[in-house]
Design a protein around this motif. Structure first.
Motif, PDB file in Angstrom:
ATOM      1  N   LEU A  68     -15.508 -12.292 -24.283  1.00 24.59           N
ATOM      2  CA  LEU A  68     -15.750 -13.493 -25.092  1.00 24.59           C
ATOM      3  C   LEU A  68     -15.139 -14.743 -24.471  1.00 24.59           C
ATOM      4  O   LEU A  68     -15.350 -15.855 -24.964  1.00 24.59           O
ATOM      5  CB  LEU A  68     -15.197 -13.312 -26.510  1.00 24.59           C
ATOM      6  CG  LEU A  68     -15.928 -12.306 -27.414  1.00 24.59           C
ATOM      7  CD1 LEU A  68     -15.330 -12.325 -28.811  1.00 24.59           C
ATOM      8  CD2 LEU A  68     -17.426 -12.600 -27.471  1.00 24.59           C
ATOM      9  N   ILE A  69     -14.338 -14.562 -23.421  1.00 25.56           N
ATOM     10  CA  ILE A  69     -13.782 -15.722 -22.713  1.00 25.56           C
ATOM     11  C   ILE A  69     -14.014 -15.547 -21.214  1.00 25.56           C
ATOM     12  O   ILE A  69     -13.605 -14.547 -20.628  1.00 25.56           O
ATOM     13  CB  ILE A  69     -12.278 -15.906 -22.980  1.00 25.56           C
ATOM     14  CG1 ILE A  69     -12.030 -16.218 -24.464  1.00 25.56           C
ATOM     15  CG2 ILE A  69     -11.727 -17.040 -22.113  1.00 25.56           C
ATOM     16  CD1 ILE A  69     -10.564 -16.444 -24.801  1.00 25.56           C
ATOM     17  N   SER A  70     -14.672 -16.523 -20.631  1.00 21.35           N
ATOM     18  CA  SER A  70     -14.853 -16.581 -19.179  1.00 21.35           C
ATOM     19  C   SER A  70     -14.070 -17.782 -18.672  1.00 21.35           C
ATOM     20  O   SER A  70     -14.310 -18.913 -19.119  1.00 21.35           O
ATOM     21  CB  SER A  70     -16.335 -16.739 -18.831  1.00 21.35           C
ATOM     22  OG  SER A  70     -16.493 -17.094 -17.469  1.00 21.35           O
ATOM     23  N   ASP A  71     -13.160 -17.565 -17.741  1.00 21.27           N
ATOM     24  CA  ASP A  71     -12.330 -18.685 -17.285  1.00 21.27           C
ATOM     25  C   ASP A  71     -13.129 -19.731 -16.516  1.00 21.27           C
ATOM     26  O   ASP A  71     -12.633 -20.826 -16.247  1.00 21.27           O
ATOM     27  CB  ASP A  71     -11.133 -18.202 -16.467  1.00 21.27           C
ATOM     28  CG  ASP A  71     -11.525 -17.422 -15.220  1.00 21.27           C
ATOM     29  OD1 ASP A  71     -12.726 -17.378 -14.882  1.00 21.27           O
ATOM     30  OD2 ASP A  71     -10.616 -16.845 -14.589  1.00 21.27           O
ATOM     31  N   ARG A  72     -14.391 -19.435 -16.180  1.00 26.73           N
ATOM     32  CA  ARG A  72     -15.207 -20.429 -15.490  1.00 26.73           C
ATOM     33  C   ARG A  72     -16.145 -21.176 -16.445  1.00 26.73           C
ATOM     34  O   ARG A  72     -16.900 -22.050 -16.007  1.00 26.73           O
ATOM     35  CB  ARG A  72     -16.024 -19.774 -14.376  1.00 26.73           C
ATOM     36  CG  ARG A  72     -17.057 -18.773 -14.852  1.00 26.73           C
ATOM     37  CD  ARG A  72     -17.845 -18.195 -13.691  1.00 26.73           C
ATOM     38  NE  ARG A  72     -18.950 -17.360 -14.158  1.00 26.73           N
ATOM     39  CZ  ARG A  72     -19.917 -16.890 -13.383  1.00 26.73           C
ATOM     40  NH1 ARG A  72     -19.910 -17.190 -12.088  1.00 26.73           N
ATOM     41  NH2 ARG A  72     -20.879 -16.134 -13.864  1.00 26.73           N
ATOM     42  N   HIS A  73     -16.119 -20.839 -17.716  1.00 26.79           N
ATOM     43  CA  HIS A  73     -17.030 -21.481 -18.670  1.00 26.79           C
ATOM     44  C   HIS A  73     -16.330 -22.125 -19.858  1.00 26.79           C
ATOM     45  O   HIS A  73     -16.977 -22.464 -20.849  1.00 26.79           O
ATOM     46  CB  HIS A  73     -18.057 -20.470 -19.191  1.00 26.79           C
ATOM     47  CG  HIS A  73     -19.204 -20.240 -18.253  1.00 26.79           C
ATOM     48  ND1 HIS A  73     -20.030 -21.260 -17.833  1.00 26.79           N
ATOM     49  CD2 HIS A  73     -19.647 -19.127 -17.639  1.00 26.79           C
ATOM     50  CE1 HIS A  73     -20.940 -20.769 -17.010  1.00 26.79           C
ATOM     51  NE2 HIS A  73     -20.726 -19.478 -16.863  1.00 26.79           N
ATOM     52  N   CYS A  74     -15.017 -22.286 -19.778  1.00 25.01           N
ATOM     53  CA  CYS A  74     -14.315 -22.975 -20.864  1.00 25.01           C
ATOM     54  C   CYS A  74     -14.433 -24.488 -20.675  1.00 25.01           C
ATOM     55  O   CYS A  74     -15.004 -24.961 -19.701  1.00 25.01           O
ATOM     56  CB  CYS A  74     -12.847 -22.547 -20.906  1.00 25.01           C
ATOM     57  SG  CYS A  74     -12.619 -20.781 -21.266  1.00 25.01           S
ATOM     58  N   GLN A  75     -13.885 -25.240 -21.625  1.00 24.53           N
ATOM     59  CA  GLN A  75     -14.011 -26.698 -21.571  1.00 24.53           C
ATOM     60  C   GLN A  75     -12.709 -27.359 -21.992  1.00 24.53           C
ATOM     61  O   GLN A  75     -12.179 -27.080 -23.069  1.00 24.53           O
ATOM     62  CB  GLN A  75     -15.144 -27.172 -22.483  1.00 24.53           C
ATOM     63  CG  GLN A  75     -15.309 -28.681 -22.530  1.00 24.53           C
ATOM     64  CD  GLN A  75     -16.278 -29.110 -23.624  1.00 24.53           C
ATOM     65  OE1 GLN A  75     -17.122 -28.336 -24.060  1.00 24.53           O
ATOM     66  NE2 GLN A  75     -16.141 -30.340 -24.073  1.00 24.53           N
ATOM     67  N   LEU A  76     -12.214 -28.229 -21.134  1.00 28.34           N
ATOM     68  CA  LEU A  76     -11.049 -29.055 -21.420  1.00 28.34           C
ATOM     69  C   LEU A  76     -11.546 -30.433 -21.828  1.00 28.34           C
ATOM     70  O   LEU A  76     -12.322 -31.058 -21.097  1.00 28.34           O
ATOM     71  CB  LEU A  76     -10.156 -29.149 -20.174  1.00 28.34           C
ATOM     72  CG  LEU A  76      -8.983 -30.130 -20.203  1.00 28.34           C
ATOM     73  CD1 LEU A  76      -7.993 -29.771 -21.301  1.00 28.34           C
ATOM     74  CD2 LEU A  76      -8.301 -30.165 -18.835  1.00 28.34           C
ATOM     75  N   ARG A  77     -11.086 -30.903 -22.967  1.00 26.92           N
ATOM     76  CA  ARG A  77     -11.545 -32.198 -23.484  1.00 26.92           C
ATOM     77  C   ARG A  77     -10.345 -33.117 -23.692  1.00 26.92           C
ATOM     78  O   ARG A  77      -9.342 -32.716 -24.282  1.00 26.92           O
ATOM     79  CB  ARG A  77     -12.296 -32.012 -24.798  1.00 26.92           C
ATOM     80  CG  ARG A  77     -12.442 -33.271 -25.639  1.00 26.92           C
ATOM     81  CD  ARG A  77     -13.355 -33.064 -26.826  1.00 26.92           C
ATOM     82  NE  ARG A  77     -14.723 -33.349 -26.436  1.00 26.92           N
ATOM     83  CZ  ARG A  77     -15.675 -33.721 -27.304  1.00 26.92           C
ATOM     84  NH1 ARG A  77     -15.421 -33.801 -28.583  1.00 26.92           N
ATOM     85  NH2 ARG A  77     -16.871 -33.977 -26.875  1.00 26.92           N
TER      86      ARG A  77
END
Length: 355
Positions: A195-204
């Motif tokens: 459920l978590i991919s370190d290449r598809h997260c988002q920092l805002r």
């Protein structure tokens, strides 16, 4: 848009110390400490869908530095920030968005305007008074980052890439704590970790500018309307001004998440809700504008915050874990591909070429 009801303080929001999962090399906490921390985290998330986290491994000076870089970014002239413009569409969700460009909304907002010919224009009648900058992994094959030229803000790209990596590592630790707290088997844990991919997260990076009392009296304005996040879970750091409010799913009151130095706020997103068949509820939250008669003559001060949205790979299909499907709790959700779900819920987030 002013808050319509009194927001109680956050005594009901639990604070959980996850340091047994982030112990420094050389100290191996007993399994009982990890289990206790994991169960406390799961209990808090099951009850409310959100929790404050300490012991996560990000030091207080790192948080202050991150917020300072955020302020430096938004202090730049608009023309300089527009050297890394967000495209006039939801994807790729990268780069700088000026005041009012992005519109956050809920599915309830769409239902309320279902009979309107142009839903997008209708929900934009009240603009979101904020500006943002979106950053992803440098290894994301779907969405490439849009960076300011280094001469505009030297060191910004290097700092934010490092911060992304740090927060991605923290998200993996928190997911491990959730797994331990739920008592998942190895096979179930493998499913959870997808459920978590370190290449598809988002920092805002977010800036809510100061609002004068006069503007509040004369304009329809919002900061961040009520909504849920459509990823797995979100981690948020906010400055001392606070402003985040989360909805208690039982009382339906919005609880003010008072800033706690060194703590982050974690809220459940739609994917983890679907994965657990509503054992965890995706947290409704907002940054509201107070009633004008409660605002001092000086107005509302500026606010800065840094959310980190965790997500699976875009092509990943989220399926409810069988342990959460019983006679008493039958399956509520069909399997769904993350990218297809996202394209539906973010359809009206950006529109056209207006900045």
């Amino acid at each position: 848009m002013a808050a319509s009801a009194f927001q109680p303080e956050d005594e009901a929001i639990a604070t959980v110390d996850v340091s047994p999962f982030t112990a420094e090399t050389g100290r191996n906490p007993p399994d009982s400490e990890r289990l206790k921390a994991g169960q406390a985290l799961v209990e808090a998330l099951h009850n409310l869908g959100f929790v404050k986290i300490t012991g996560h491994g990000i030091q207080r000076d790192e948080i202050r530095d991150a917020l300072a870089w955020t302020k430096k970014l938004f202090d730049l002239p608009y023309e300089e920030k527009m050297k890394a413009p967000h495209p006039p569409r939801p994807m790729p969700h990268r780069g700088y968005s000026g005041l009012g460009k992005e519109k956050v909304y809920s599915q309830e907002d769409l239902k309320a305007h279902g009979d309107v010919a142009d839903v997008s224009q209708e929900i934009r009648k009240i603009s979101d008074f904020k500006e943002s900058y979106e950053i992803g992994s440098e290894d994301d094959p779907v969405q490439q980052n849009i960076w300011l030229p280094d001469a505009v803000l030297p060191g910004f790209r290097h700092y934010e890439v490092t911060l992304y990596q740090r927060l991605a590592a923290v998200s993996a630790i928190l997911l491990e704590a959730i797994s331990v707290g739920l008592g998942l088997s190895n096979e179930e844990n493998d499913t959870l970790t997808r459920l978590i991919s370190d290449r598809h997260c988002q920092l805002r990076l977010l800036h809510y500018p100061a609002i004068s009392r006069d503007k509040l009296q004369n304009d329809l304005i919002a900061r961040l309307p009520s909504h849920t996040d459509w990823g797995t879970f979100t981690m948020l750091f906010q400055d001392e001004r606070g402003g985040l409010e989360l909805k208690d799913p039982k009382s339906h009151d919005f609880l003010h998440a008072k800033p706690e130095e060194g703590a982050l706020v974690l809220n459940i997103g739609d994917m983890l809700q679907r994965f657990t068949n509503d054992y965890f509820i995706s947290a409704i939250h907002r940054v509201s504008v107070p009633e004008v008669d409660t605002v001092p003559d000086s107005g509302i001060p500026a606010r800065y915050s840094i959310p980190f949205f965790t997500c699976p790979d875009f092509s990943h299909t989220i399926v409810t874990l069988p342990r959460f499907i019983t006679v008493a709790t039958p399956a509520k959700y069909e399997p769904v591909r993350f990218d297809q779900y996202g394209s539906i819920v973010s359809k009206y987030q950006y529109q056209g070429d207006k900045m």
